[in-house]
Design an enzyme around this catalytic site. Structure first.
Site, PDB file in Angstrom:
ATOM      1  N   ASN A  46      53.583  24.921  96.784  1.00  0.00           N
ATOM      2  CA  ASN A  46      52.487  23.951  96.892  1.00  0.00           C
ATOM      3  C   ASN A  46      51.539  23.999  95.699  1.00  0.00           C
ATOM      4  O   ASN A  46      50.506  23.340  95.703  1.00  0.00           O
ATOM      5  CB  ASN A  46      51.720  24.169  98.195  1.00  0.00           C
ATOM      6  CG  ASN A  46      50.917  25.471  98.200  1.00  0.00           C
ATOM      7  OD1 ASN A  46      51.160  26.342  97.360  1.00  0.00           O
ATOM      8  ND2 ASN A  46      49.996  25.600  99.137  1.00  0.00           N
ATOM      9  N   ARG A 105      32.767  20.783  76.740  1.00  0.00           N
ATOM     10  CA  ARG A 105      32.132  19.577  76.204  1.00  0.00           C
ATOM     11  C   ARG A 105      31.159  18.940  77.186  1.00  0.00           C
ATOM     12  O   ARG A 105      30.324  18.126  76.801  1.00  0.00           O
ATOM     13  CB  ARG A 105      33.212  18.554  75.813  1.00  0.00           C
ATOM     14  CG  ARG A 105      33.909  18.876  74.504  1.00  0.00           C
ATOM     15  CD  ARG A 105      35.073  17.952  74.220  1.00  0.00           C
ATOM     16  NE  ARG A 105      36.251  18.297  75.004  1.00  0.00           N
ATOM     17  CZ  ARG A 105      37.420  17.674  74.902  1.00  0.00           C
ATOM     18  NH1 ARG A 105      37.558  16.663  74.066  1.00  0.00           N
ATOM     19  NH2 ARG A 105      38.459  18.063  75.624  1.00  0.00           N
ATOM     20  N   ASP A 179      30.098  13.639  62.420  1.00  0.00           N
ATOM     21  CA  ASP A 179      28.959  12.911  62.985  1.00  0.00           C
ATOM     22  C   ASP A 179      27.680  13.626  62.577  1.00  0.00           C
ATOM     23  O   ASP A 179      27.700  14.762  62.087  1.00  0.00           O
ATOM     24  CB  ASP A 179      29.055  12.780  64.512  1.00  0.00           C
ATOM     25  CG  ASP A 179      29.192  14.127  65.201  1.00  0.00           C
ATOM     26  OD1 ASP A 179      28.337  15.002  64.986  1.00  0.00           O
ATOM     27  OD2 ASP A 179      30.171  14.304  65.944  1.00  0.00           O
ATOM     28  N   LYS A 203      28.973   7.239  63.282  1.00  0.00           N
ATOM     29  CA  LYS A 203      29.884   6.695  64.287  1.00  0.00           C
ATOM     30  C   LYS A 203      29.104   6.293  65.533  1.00  0.00           C
ATOM     31  O   LYS A 203      27.971   6.741  65.763  1.00  0.00           O
ATOM     32  CB  LYS A 203      30.958   7.720  64.657  1.00  0.00           C
ATOM     33  CG  LYS A 203      30.460   8.919  65.461  1.00  0.00           C
ATOM     34  CD  LYS A 203      31.608   9.839  65.826  1.00  0.00           C
ATOM     35  CE  LYS A 203      31.113  10.981  66.711  1.00  0.00           C
ATOM     36  NZ  LYS A 203      32.191  11.920  67.082  1.00  0.00           N
ATOM     37  N   ASP A 235      40.935  16.713  69.737  1.00  0.00           N
ATOM     38  CA  ASP A 235      41.595  16.410  71.005  1.00  0.00           C
ATOM     39  C   ASP A 235      42.660  15.332  70.773  1.00  0.00           C
ATOM     40  O   ASP A 235      43.774  15.636  70.387  1.00  0.00           O
ATOM     41  CB  ASP A 235      40.573  15.981  72.046  1.00  0.00           C
ATOM     42  CG  ASP A 235      41.147  15.954  73.461  1.00  0.00           C
ATOM     43  OD1 ASP A 235      42.378  16.029  73.614  1.00  0.00           O
ATOM     44  OD2 ASP A 235      40.371  15.860  74.425  1.00  0.00           O
ATOM     45  N   GLY A 237      42.510  13.130  68.438  1.00  0.00           N
ATOM     46  CA  GLY A 237      42.591  12.881  67.006  1.00  0.00           C
ATOM     47  C   GLY A 237      42.021  11.556  66.550  1.00  0.00           C
ATOM     48  O   GLY A 237      42.039  11.253  65.357  1.00  0.00           O
ATOM     49  N   GLY A 238      41.489  10.756  67.478  1.00  0.00           N
ATOM     50  CA  GLY A 238      40.975   9.443  67.100  1.00  0.00           C
ATOM     51  C   GLY A 238      39.772   9.517  66.181  1.00  0.00           C
ATOM     52  O   GLY A 238      39.734   8.879  65.124  1.00  0.00           O
ATOM     53  N   THR A 239      38.770  10.302  66.558  1.00  0.00           N
ATOM     54  CA  THR A 239      37.543  10.415  65.760  1.00  0.00           C
ATOM     55  C   THR A 239      37.832  10.955  64.366  1.00  0.00           C
ATOM     56  O   THR A 239      37.395  10.398  63.360  1.00  0.00           O
ATOM     57  CB  THR A 239      36.531  11.329  66.471  1.00  0.00           C
ATOM     58  OG1 THR A 239      36.142  10.722  67.710  1.00  0.00           O
ATOM     59  CG2 THR A 239      35.296  11.542  65.620  1.00  0.00           C
TER      60      THR A 239
END
EC number: 2.7.6.1
Length: 327
Positions: A46, A105, A179, A203, A235, A237-239
């Site tokens: 389980n 975070r 940033d 940003k 994380d 990778g976008g930023t």
């Protein structure tokens, strides 16, 4: 090698590991000159977790190492159970070693009716029986205050800067923060790389949409410069990928990305490999699966730092001394 590291006054150090990142734990044990404590851990049908130590930990200083990687909730729960097992087995002290602090975070409320998950994490480990926490590059330094006991906040910057210094012309480096909020970290990087100029990426972020932000422009002179773009974690990778593109568009000669924690949730590997960065440098605080590796990726070992910190704690020494007075 033995499973226990003898100390003064008959004290003994024991290192145990969960299943999340066994390779790192083995490297730390090797640095300490001991073996990991034999441990049984498995999942019931389980999803419940069972753990049991194969040898006595009575009277020992036990360090429980677990990387909070995906599936993060499973590995956090496993570490909590290991802490509880050590406490119930009459360990003298229990130190939680979490190279990456899960839920770190979420250290404050951005909107009403939200949890402060980083605080809850500390409370959970307190309840389980932890006497001390040890982590690397917390997302927010204030998280140290959430735990009612000693917190060793380890600093990966010396490892990263020592490597990056060999990859750039220190007379032509601009350190770039992704940033405005991390300018202080960029300043420390610049000091270690020779005191060059700083820049940051402006940003915008919608707090209702996780892992999404828009890199608008770079503030500072990066034209013709070798840029080092620094952050604590990557994380999706976008930023960071967009920040690389913004720097390149502003005339940067090259961009190296450096971060402590490689979370690398999909599609990070693809984004980072295609964004134009000459190199992406991270540490192995989290395991990096083969499918997440790419040609520009460099992974540095964090094991020597963790082992030295464990040794200092066990010897009642100074963890701060590892960072030349900076922590």
């Amino acid at each position: 090698m033995t499973t226990m590291l003898p100390g003064t006054s008959e004290r003994s150090l024991v290192l145990v590991s969960g299943r999340a990142h066994l390779e790192l734990a083995q490297d730390v044990a090797q640095e300490l000159g001991i073996e990991l404590l034999p441990t049984s851990a498995y999942d019931f049908a389980n999803g419940e977790i069972y753990v049991r130590f194969g040898e006595s930990v009575r009277g020992a200083d036990v360090f429980v190492l677990q990387s909070h990687t995906s599936p993060i909730n499973q590995w956090i729960m496993e570490q909590l159970l290991m802490v509880d097992a050590a406490k119930r087995a009459s360990a003298k002290t229990v130190t939680v070693v979490q190279p990456f602090y899960g839920y770190g975070r979420q250290d404050k409320k951005h909107r009403g009716r939200e949890p402060i998950s980083a605080r809850l994490m500390s409370d959970l480990f307190t309840t389980a029986g932890a006497d001390r926490l040890m982590s690397v590059d917390l997302h927010a330094a204030q998280t140290q205050g959430f735990f009612d006991g000693p917190v060793d906040h380890l600093w990966a910057m010396p490892i990263l800067t020592d490597y990056v210094r060999t990859r750039v012309d220190t007379n032509n480096v601009t350190v770039v923060s992704p940033d405005a909020g991390r300018i202080r970290v960029a300043e420390q990087w610049a000091a270690r790389l020779g005191g060059g100029p700083l820049a940051f990426v402006h940003k915008t972020r919608d707090v209702t949409r996780p892992n999404q932000s828009v890199a608008n422009r770079v503030v500072g002179d990066v034209e013709g410069r070798d840029c080092v773009l620094v952050d604590d974690l990557i994380d999706t990778g976008g930023t960071i990928s967009e920040a690389v593109k913004v720097c390149k568009a502003a005339g940067a000669n090259s961009v190296i990305v450096a971060a402590t924690h490689g979370v690398l949730s999909d599609p990070a590997a693809q984004r980072l490999s295609e964004c134009g960065a000459s190199e992406v440098v991270i540490t192995d605080t989290l395991p990096i699966a083969p499918e997440k590796r790419f040609s520009q990726l460099t992974v540095l070992s964090i094991a020597p730092l963790i082992a030295r910190a464990i040794r200092e704690v066990f010897d009642d020494g100074s963890v701060t001394s590892l960072f030349d007075g900076n922590s």
